[in-house]
Design a protein around this motif. Structure first.
Motif, short mmCIF file in Angstrom:
data_model
loop_
_atom_site.label_atom_id
_atom_site.label_comp_id
_atom_site.label_asym_id
_atom_site.label_seq_id
_atom_site.Cartn_x
_atom_site.Cartn_y
_atom_site.Cartn_z
N ASN B 26 0.78 -1.23 0.00
CA ASN B 26 0.00 0.00 0.00
C ASN B 26 0.81 1.28 0.00
O ASN B 26 0.43 2.26 -0.59
CB ASN B 26 -0.87 -0.01 1.24
N ASN B 28 3.10 2.66 -1.43
CA ASN B 28 4.02 2.72 -2.56
C ASN B 28 4.55 4.10 -2.88
O ASN B 28 5.49 4.25 -3.61
CB ASN B 28 3.34 2.15 -3.80
N LYS B 197 1.17 20.66 -10.16
CA LYS B 197 -0.21 21.10 -10.30
C LYS B 197 -1.17 20.12 -9.63
O LYS B 197 -1.19 18.93 -9.92
CB LYS B 197 -0.55 21.22 -11.78
N LYS B 198 -1.94 20.66 -8.72
CA LYS B 198 -2.95 19.83 -8.07
C LYS B 198 -4.18 20.68 -7.92
O LYS B 198 -4.17 21.66 -7.18
CB LYS B 198 -2.46 19.38 -6.69
N LYS B 199 -5.23 20.33 -8.60
CA LYS B 199 -6.46 21.09 -8.44
C LYS B 199 -7.23 20.53 -7.26
O LYS B 199 -7.31 19.33 -7.09
CB LYS B 199 -7.34 20.93 -9.69
N GLU B 200 -7.81 21.42 -6.51
CA GLU B 200 -8.75 20.95 -5.49
C GLU B 200 -9.99 20.48 -6.25
O GLU B 200 -10.59 21.22 -7.03
CB GLU B 200 -9.09 22.08 -4.54
N VAL B 201 -10.37 19.23 -6.05
CA VAL B 201 -11.51 18.71 -6.79
C VAL B 201 -12.78 19.19 -6.10
O VAL B 201 -13.00 18.94 -4.93
CB VAL B 201 -11.48 17.19 -6.84
N GLY B 203 -15.94 18.49 -6.96
CA GLY B 203 -17.05 17.78 -7.58
C GLY B 203 -18.14 17.44 -6.59
O GLY B 203 -18.26 18.04 -5.54
N GLY B 204 -18.89 16.40 -6.97
CA GLY B 204 -19.91 15.91 -6.07
C GLY B 204 -21.25 16.55 -6.33
O GLY B 204 -21.37 17.54 -7.03
N CYS B 205 -22.26 15.93 -5.75
CA CYS B 205 -23.62 16.33 -6.04
C CYS B 205 -24.06 17.53 -5.22
O CYS B 205 -24.94 18.26 -5.61
CB CYS B 205 -24.57 15.18 -5.76
N GLY B 206 -23.47 17.66 -4.03
CA GLY B 206 -23.97 18.69 -3.11
C GLY B 206 -23.75 20.05 -3.72
O GLY B 206 -24.41 20.99 -3.50
#
Lengths: 164, 206, 206
Positions: B26, B28, B197-201, B203-206
């Protein structure tokens, strides 16, 4: 189709959604975006000042230009494709033979309203909250699972005439 | 149950067992002690003082120098373009962003080698790539670059070349007999931070 | 590697293009699983048809096994994906509201879209209801829901962590429970349909 095969296909799509886009599959989120876009279109200032709408409209980008909307467009296509293939593309009302169409439609609208409120308060519906949540071991997904199905079983007895 | 049912449930069961077995696999993103030992034995983690000098003189854009000494020492003297991240603050989130990227070759230095080695080990353990240390640290820098010694009796041709380079570099860095010129170099502005580069995701339905 | 979009490994238009294809697969799965038929959906609450349970758990477990297997081989970093935050109080209340909505309406939002787009009139009514509900929520949000919505926040809570076990073990336990449930519900379904035969759903023309 075999239910396990259908579930397997949905599961693969769930993996693809997370792998490519980092998103879970959603349903109610698309509704929310349509609602916010409508409010924004009618009265932009109201939308900017509303705590509910402003996170989606303040960047100046249309709320409709989002992953979930495109996913739902795909869902509509996919459903029509599958229904056409299985010969289920027809105007019908699904209900128990013991109730009238009118009763069924009213129950469906009330059910829809409850889902609309519930999905916004609970941050998602069966797809976005429960299924996508369960796929990543999120606690919220399992709370949602227990509440939605627990609630369903708790109320099932009172509304059995609608279905059996 | 139908055959297809059994097949799909069986498939889930097998992959489920596979997942259960992959448990120890795990971690890794981090480097195992075994790999760490291998990397420690190799000399590839070192930049010699000459390598660093060449990179600075040629304005190598891929070079990122990190000074892990205290801010006081950094203000007195440091290498041109170096960024100061004291060792005790190494694991602060905003500092780790300097290392968690794959644009620069990061060269760590302190007075000697041992503090740099500690920092190198922590960063390697975190799975960051292209982390190097300057061999011998600033002590070696002063000895080799700023005040190169000339000892022609025991040297061969190669060492002669090395001396020539060091002497040249010494002029470039304003060495000779003093190291005072470091002050003005220390005031160079910090290199612009390039984050992975890392975008804060969101998403989601709420 | 994955997730690709949050690390900007694929472009925005490509991401949205992929969304359509993922949606098509999702739509086919839902429709072919029989989720446009409300009586099939409601059957899970009365014991005459458990297709919902089968499709739902197969999908969630396929997703979980696949994602954590990929995570353990470094193909995806689950921490970078949309990981839902837990607010247990609103989720619990909303879940019960949605459970009531499920019994009354016979759909959930995702399945209602499939039903509506394949011509099911009750599905269209349900979609209308969802819009009414969300409009109502939007206009009363600040006075009624805003406080409640952020009560009981637990952050990005992981259920396996809360229970003190590994992700892999937790998924495996859920998998075993699900497989047992699949076998048991088949028996229940058989008995319910023998005792009090509900008209075969296919005969209802759906």
């Amino acid at each position: 189709m075999n239910p396990y095969l259908a579930g397997f296909i949905i599961g693969l799509m769930l993996i693809a959604a997370y792998y490519f886009s980092g998103e879970g599959l959603g349903g109610s989120g698309a509704f929310k975006k349509v609602v916010v876009a409508t409010i924004n279109g009618v009265n932009h200032n109201y939308a900017l000042n509303s705590a509910y709408c402003s996170p989606l409209v303040s960047e100046g980008k249309s709320p409709l230009n989002s992953w979930l909307i495109f996913e739902i467009i795909g869902v509509i296509f996919g459903a029509i494709l599958s229904a056409a293939y299985f010969g289920r593309l027809n105007f019908k009302v699904g209900k128990s033979p013991k109730i009238t169409n009118k009763t069924r439609i009213i129950a469906a609208i009330i059910g829809g309203i409850l889902w609309g409120i519930g999905s916004q308060l609970g941050r998602g519906c069966t797809s976005g909250l429960v299924m996508s949540g369960m796929a990543v071991n999120a606690l919220s997904g399992y709370i949602g699972l227990a509440a939605v199905f627990g609630g369903g079983y708790a109320f099932a007895y009172f509304f059995r005439k609608l279905w059996i | 149950m139908k055959n297809l049912d059994k097949f799909i449930i069986g498939l889930m069961l097998i992959t489920g067992i596979w997942l259960l077995m992959s448990n120890n696999n795990n971690d890794n993103t981090k480097v195992s002690p075994h790999e760490l030992q291998q990397k420690l034995i190799q000399r590839t983690r070192f930049y010699t003082t000459e390598d660093v000098a060449k990179a600075i003189i040629s304005k190598d854009p891929s070079l990122q120098l990190i000074d892990i000494r205290t801010a006081d020492e950094y203000n007195k003297f440091t290498l041109k373009g170096a960024i100061n991240i004291p060792l005790k603050d190494l694991l602060k989130k905003e500092n780790l962003d300097y290392f968690d990227q794959d644009v620069y070759n990061t060269v760590i230095f302190s007075n000697g080698s041992s503090n740099s080695d500690v920092a190198w080990m922590i960063l390697t353990r975190l799975g960051y790539k292209n982390i190097y240390i300057m061999d011998g640290g600033l002590n070696a820098w002063v000895d080799n670059i700023l005040r190169p010694k000339y000892n022609p009796i025991v040297w061969d041709r190669k060492q002669e070349d090395l001396y020539e380079f060091r002497k040249g570099a010494s002029f470039y860095f304003g060495g000779g007999s003093t190291v005072s010129s470091g002050n003005e170099q220390a005031s160079k502005p910090k290199k612009k931070l390039i984050k992975r580069k890392k975008k804060e995701v969101t998403g989601g339905c709420g | 590697m994955g997730p690709l979009f949050p690390q900007e490994l694929i472009s925005d238009p490509l991401n949205l293009f992929i969304a359509i294809f993922i949606g098509i697969g999702f739509g086919i799965g839902l429709e072919a699983g029989g989720f446009t038929n409300t009586r099939k959906l409601a059957g899970v609450f009365y014991g005459y048809d458990f297709v919902v349970l089968k499709v739902f758990f197969t999908a969630a477990l396929t997703g979980a096994i696949g994602l954590f297997l990929m995570d353990s081989y470094g193909l995806i970093d689950i921490n970078l994906t949309f990981y839902p935050k837990t607010f247990w109080i609103p989720t619990l209340i909303a879940g019960i509201v949605m459970g009531l909505g499920f019994i009354l309406g016979g759909f959930c939002p995702g399945t209602s879209i499939c039903a509506a787009s394949t011509g099911k009139i009750d599905g269209i009514a349900f979609v209308g209801g969802v819009f009414i509900g969300i409009f109502g929520y939007a206009f009363t949000y600040e006075s009624l829901f805003q406080n409640l919505r952020s009560k009981g926040g637990l952050g990005k809570a992981n259920i396996a962590e809360k229970l003190g076990m590994s992700n892999e073990l937790f998924i495996f336990i859920v998998l075993i429970i699900a497989i047992i449930a699949f076998i048991v519900v088949d028996k229940i379904q058989k008995r319910v349909n023998e005792k009090k035969p509900v008209e075969k759903i296919e005969e209802l023309g759906l």
